[in-house]
Scaffold this motif. Sequence first.
Motif, mmCIF file in Angstrom:
data_model
loop_
_atom_site.group_PDB
_atom_site.id
_atom_site.type_symbol
_atom_site.label_atom_id
_atom_site.label_comp_id
_atom_site.label_asym_id
_atom_site.label_seq_id
_atom_site.Cartn_x
_atom_site.Cartn_y
_atom_site.Cartn_z
ATOM 1 N N GLU A 210 0.754 -1.295 0.001
ATOM 2 C CA GLU A 210 0.001 0.093 -0.074
ATOM 3 C C GLU A 210 0.974 1.223 0.062
ATOM 4 O O GLU A 210 0.417 2.233 -0.479
ATOM 5 C CB GLU A 210 -0.942 -0.016 1.202
ATOM 6 N N TYR A 211 2.174 1.085 0.686
ATOM 7 C CA TYR A 211 2.720 2.323 0.792
ATOM 8 C C TYR A 211 3.473 2.605 -0.602
ATOM 9 O O TYR A 211 3.456 3.696 -0.969
ATOM 10 C CB TYR A 211 3.882 2.178 2.057
ATOM 11 N N ASP B 183 2.453 1.704 -3.281
ATOM 12 C CA ASP B 183 1.657 1.933 -4.143
ATOM 13 C C ASP B 183 1.160 3.587 -4.183
ATOM 14 O O ASP B 183 0.904 4.345 -5.278
ATOM 15 C CB ASP B 183 0.454 1.252 -4.126
ATOM 16 N N GLN B 184 1.320 4.005 -2.936
ATOM 17 C CA GLN B 184 1.057 5.579 -3.104
ATOM 18 C C GLN B 184 2.179 6.312 -3.199
ATOM 19 O O GLN B 184 2.140 7.262 -3.972
ATOM 20 C CB GLN B 184 0.876 5.905 -1.512
ATOM 21 N N ASP C 217 4.229 5.378 -5.623
ATOM 22 C CA ASP C 217 4.253 5.213 -7.185
ATOM 23 C C ASP C 217 3.319 6.204 -7.769
ATOM 24 O O ASP C 217 3.432 6.890 -8.778
ATOM 25 C CB ASP C 217 3.838 3.778 -7.713
ATOM 26 N N SER C 218 2.309 6.229 -7.175
ATOM 27 C CA SER C 218 1.231 7.568 -7.463
ATOM 28 C C SER C 218 1.766 8.722 -7.362
ATOM 29 O O SER C 218 1.607 9.643 -8.252
ATOM 30 C CB SER C 218 -0.095 7.191 -6.766
ATOM 31 N N PHE C 219 2.795 8.861 -6.362
ATOM 32 C CA PHE C 219 3.310 10.297 -6.339
ATOM 33 C C PHE C 219 4.399 10.590 -7.285
ATOM 34 O O PHE C 219 4.339 11.667 -7.879
ATOM 35 C CB PHE C 219 3.704 10.487 -4.719
#
Length: 465
Positions: free
Chosen positions: A3-4, A6-7, A9-11
């Motif tokens: 989850e971390y 993924d966040q 990566d989105s950033f």
Amino acid sequence: MIEYLDQLDSFVWGPPLLILLVGTGILLTIRLGGIQLLKLPHALKLIFKKEQSGEGDISSFGALCTALAATVGTGNIIGVATAIAAGGPGALFWMWLAAFFGMATKYAEGVLAIKYRQIDANGQVAGGPMYYIINGMGEKFRPLASFFAFSGVLVALLGMGTFTQVNAITSSIESTLHLPAEGVGIALAILVGIITFKGISSISKVAEKVVPVMAISYLIICLTILATHHASIVPAFKLIIESAFKPLAAVGGFAGATVSMAIRNGIARGVFSNESGLGSAPIAAAAAKTEWAAEQGLISMTGTFIDSLVICTLTGLTLIVTGVWQTPGVTASALTETAFNSVLPTIAGIPLGSVLLMVCLTLFAFTTILGWNYYGERCCEFLFGVKSIKPYRLLFVFMVGAGAFLQLEAVWLIADIVNGLMALPNLIAIVALSKVVVSETNAYFDYLNQSKEVEIKSVRVVKEQ
């Protein structure tokens, strides 16, 4: 942890990087007078130029094919489907926009790759962002160059060059031909080792043969599907344009999308597919035999044109005209297969569409492995010297084989993150050295204009005589 990551990566792939990538392309488009539009016919002619002069390890066509080998991959099939599934058909418009400005960026990368390349201790050409950073911007920027090279090695070993591509090949073959993934992975590692241990010449020779065949074959399949849905092509273009600028409501299996979703997914997947601005393609471009930096820049520019404006467009249109993009219960990765099977027949109980897509995915992913092997090797050599090349190749082949046994989502996310981080030092260097790009461009076209004037005068003299 997933989850971390993924966040994160989105950033990394969020608005700041996307704006920087597209913004750099806009800046170069203005400074170069729309070179990607006005000089594209000349660039396409250069692809088939037979004369090879100047220092280099491979032909300009070989350099382009090597770059396309790494660029044209699963992103052209699965990446486009993912963008449309999340952002709707309008995502394809923003993918076109990113590709158009990305062509100017890819041109600049090719120019700087030739301008600042050098010869390593093995007598081979070494080039790419790390070299035009230190040779163009100065030694004080070596940490920036090292950051790029370190990111490149990680991407090659942990994701883009190994695990994600191997998984695409093994899973596709396993589901279609029912062959064990582990056996396919080991065979793949052996084949990669045979090719890559012979160096860039061997990689480029394979790329020159495989890339044109795989690209043309995929184009024929997509055009066949489009021909059977020819009445839907014009409405598909209208839908793409309309949904690029206004929200698209939920329909069928499509959950709906806002304009911002279309923009983000279109630009992100487009850049991910054609790699304009990421700094990978100039590593291969630097090895080309050419006297003119601008000439290789033009050839490199066609890579983005072929990847995004041709192959990705046909994939997107195929998904839209067949209507599979709004089919309930179909994942993004299975959309293209569904589109193929909706038109192509089933032979002896085996869907022809699935088989052809398996072949395309296998070739696309395999050539990506070869291309990224070379990229990672050049980055490793920059960091640790020529003695590190053989250990790197051994490690790379091992990672290819291991990819069939691993399902590491975290590793893929890390690779995606580091892939995005590669762009930062590269874009900084491109903007800083944009004057050099303009100067090299002017010198090349002045030379061509003078040559034309000499030819015209010669023809006149002959006629007068």
